[in-house]
Structure formats: structure tokens, C-alpha cells
Design a protein around this motif. Structure first.
Motif, PDB file in Angstrom:
ATOM      1  N   UNK A 134       0.674  11.446 -10.090  1.00  0.00           N
ATOM      2  CA  UNK A 134       0.349  12.850 -10.035  1.00  0.00           C
ATOM      3  C   UNK A 134       2.121  14.265 -10.176  1.00  0.00           C
ATOM      4  N   UNK A 135       2.922  13.805  -9.034  1.00  0.00           N
ATOM      5  CA  UNK A 135       3.663  15.106  -9.357  1.00  0.00           C
ATOM      6  C   UNK A 135       3.919  15.031 -10.160  1.00  0.00           C
ATOM      7  N   UNK A 136       4.684  14.129 -11.206  1.00  0.00           N
ATOM      8  CA  UNK A 136       5.569  14.790 -12.850  1.00  0.00           C
ATOM      9  C   UNK A 136       4.207  15.201 -13.439  1.00  0.00           C
ATOM     10  N   UNK A 137       2.709  14.116 -13.958  1.00  0.00           N
ATOM     11  CA  UNK A 137       1.301  15.306 -14.307  1.00  0.00           C
ATOM     12  C   UNK A 137       2.062  17.086 -14.205  1.00  0.00           C
ATOM     13  N   UNK A 138       1.203  16.496 -13.091  1.00  0.00           N
ATOM     14  CA  UNK A 138       1.252  18.288 -12.278  1.00  0.00           C
ATOM     15  C   UNK A 138       2.120  19.335 -13.333  1.00  0.00           C
ATOM     16  N   UNK A 139       3.733  18.861 -12.719  1.00  0.00           N
ATOM     17  CA  UNK A 139       4.464  19.609 -13.357  1.00  0.00           C
ATOM     18  C   UNK A 139       5.066  19.909 -15.189  1.00  0.00           C
ATOM     19  N   UNK A 140       4.664  18.299 -15.274  1.00  0.00           N
ATOM     20  CA  UNK A 140       5.194  18.594 -16.845  1.00  0.00           C
ATOM     21  C   UNK A 140       3.363  19.440 -17.390  1.00  0.00           C
ATOM     22  N   UNK A 185       0.599  -0.973  -0.242  1.00  0.00           N
ATOM     23  CA  UNK A 185       0.290   0.003  -0.377  1.00  0.00           C
ATOM     24  C   UNK A 185       0.546   1.087   0.013  1.00  0.00           C
ATOM     25  N   UNK A 186       1.617   1.301   0.701  1.00  0.00           N
ATOM     26  CA  UNK A 186       2.590   2.384   0.669  1.00  0.00           C
ATOM     27  C   UNK A 186       3.012   2.959  -0.108  1.00  0.00           C
ATOM     28  N   UNK A 187       4.380   1.280  -0.841  1.00  0.00           N
ATOM     29  CA  UNK A 187       4.947   1.791  -2.495  1.00  0.00           C
ATOM     30  C   UNK A 187       3.786   1.755  -3.751  1.00  0.00           C
ATOM     31  N   UNK A 188       2.623   1.606  -3.424  1.00  0.00           N
ATOM     32  CA  UNK A 188       1.663   1.739  -4.074  1.00  0.00           C
ATOM     33  C   UNK A 188       1.020   3.969  -3.878  1.00  0.00           C
ATOM     34  N   UNK A 189       1.293   4.326  -3.039  1.00  0.00           N
ATOM     35  CA  UNK A 189       0.629   5.473  -2.360  1.00  0.00           C
ATOM     36  C   UNK A 189       2.030   6.199  -3.195  1.00  0.00           C
ATOM     37  N   UNK A 190       2.755   6.183  -2.503  1.00  0.00           N
ATOM     38  CA  UNK A 190       4.127   7.077  -3.296  1.00  0.00           C
ATOM     39  C   UNK A 190       4.503   6.629  -4.786  1.00  0.00           C
ATOM     40  N   UNK A 191       4.382   5.550  -5.457  1.00  0.00           N
ATOM     41  CA  UNK A 191       4.531   5.880  -7.340  1.00  0.00           C
ATOM     42  C   UNK A 191       2.978   6.910  -7.371  1.00  0.00           C
ATOM     43  N   UNK A 192       1.851   6.423  -6.532  1.00  0.00           N
ATOM     44  CA  UNK A 192       0.735   7.393  -7.128  1.00  0.00           C
ATOM     45  C   UNK A 192       1.005   8.455  -7.053  1.00  0.00           C
ATOM     46  N   UNK A 193       1.536   9.553  -6.224  1.00  0.00           N
ATOM     47  CA  UNK A 193       2.519  10.217  -5.750  1.00  0.00           C
ATOM     48  C   UNK A 193       2.973  10.950  -6.530  1.00  0.00           C
ATOM     49  N   UNK A 194       4.068   9.832  -6.884  1.00  0.00           N
ATOM     50  CA  UNK A 194       5.065  10.238  -7.776  1.00  0.00           C
ATOM     51  C   UNK A 194       4.311  11.018  -9.295  1.00  0.00           C
TER      52      UNK A 194
END
Length: 132
Positions: free
Chosen positions: A20-26, A9-18
Motif C-alpha cells: 500500500x505504501x509503495x502504491x501510494x508513493x508511486x 498474520x504479522x508477515x502478511x500485514x507487513x507485506x500489505x502495508x509495504x
């Protein structure tokens, strides 16, 4: 290596955060690039409108125009078919058409100018549409 459910769950949460952050900055980068592009580039329509008068002019010949007068207003019609059709109408109907479509008067204002009730102008107006 086996992960516990909490770790997964933590790995999935970190991947989702990554992601979202990548898409936002793009998206931010794309908005910035499009703003820079809009500042640097000019559309063809803007150039055409701005420099149209410098490029040349379209000749209009009074012979090819139809001239009408209604209630002190003068109208010039450049379209041959429309001018010909208007010239064949009775003056009363032609005046109503000119004032309504070319001068953007309301039917009540036209009725007031003619000194007639609104209903008589409203009756003539739909019949004009059938003729045209």
C-alpha cells in the motif's frame, strides 16, 4: 522454518502495508510528473486556437453567402444547401427558423414579435422540422 499463525498474520500485514505504501508513493510521483508535464507541454489544439489567426484566414465570399433579414436582425448563411433551402421557404416560416435557430429566441418571444398566439407558432415550428 515454520511460522506460527500469528507470525504469518504479522508477515502478511507487513507485506500489505509495504504494498500500500509503495502504491501510494508511486501514485504521488505519477501525479507530480503529470503536473510537470502539463506545465511544460502545450496541446496542439491550444496552439492551433492561439495562432490560428496568424497562420492564415479563411476567405468568405459574399457571392456564396445567403443574406436574410428578420425582425431587424441580419443573418448570413455560408452553407449553400441551407441557404438555398431557407430562401425557398415562405418569409413567415423562414423568419421563425432564423429567430429560433440562429438568434436563439424562444417560441414565446417569436410569437410576441409576430403578434400571434404561442400556439400558432408552436404549430408552425414542428412542421418546419418536417420540411427541413
Amino acid at each position: 522454518m515454520k511460522y506460527t499463525d500469528e507470525q504469518k498474520e504479522h508477515i502478511r500485514h507487513c507485506f500489505d502495508y509495504y504494498c500500500k505504501k509503495t502504491i501510494r508513493y508511486q501514485a504521488i510521483n505519477l501525479y507530480r510528473e503529470s503536473a510537470k508535464y502539463a506545465e511544460r507541454n502545450v496541446s496542439y489544439e491550444e496552439i492551433l486556437n492561439e495562432y490560428f489567426s496568424e497562420c492564415g484566414e479563411c476567405d468568405t465570399y459574399p457571392i456564396l453567402q445567403y443574406h436574410f433579414e428578420a425582425f431587424g436582425y441580419k443573418f448570413s448563411v455560408n452553407d449553400y444547401k441551407l441557404g438555398n433551402a431557407l430562401s425557398q421557404l415562405p418569409k413567415k416560416k423562414r423568419d421563425i427558423i432564423l429567430m429560433y435557430y440562429f438568434a436563439n429566441f424562444k417560441l414565446t418571444e417569436i410569437a410576441r414579435m409576430l403578434g400571434k398566439p404561442h400556439q400558432s407558432i408552436s404549430y408552425i415550428h414542428p412542421n418546419i422540422k418536417k420540411i427541413a
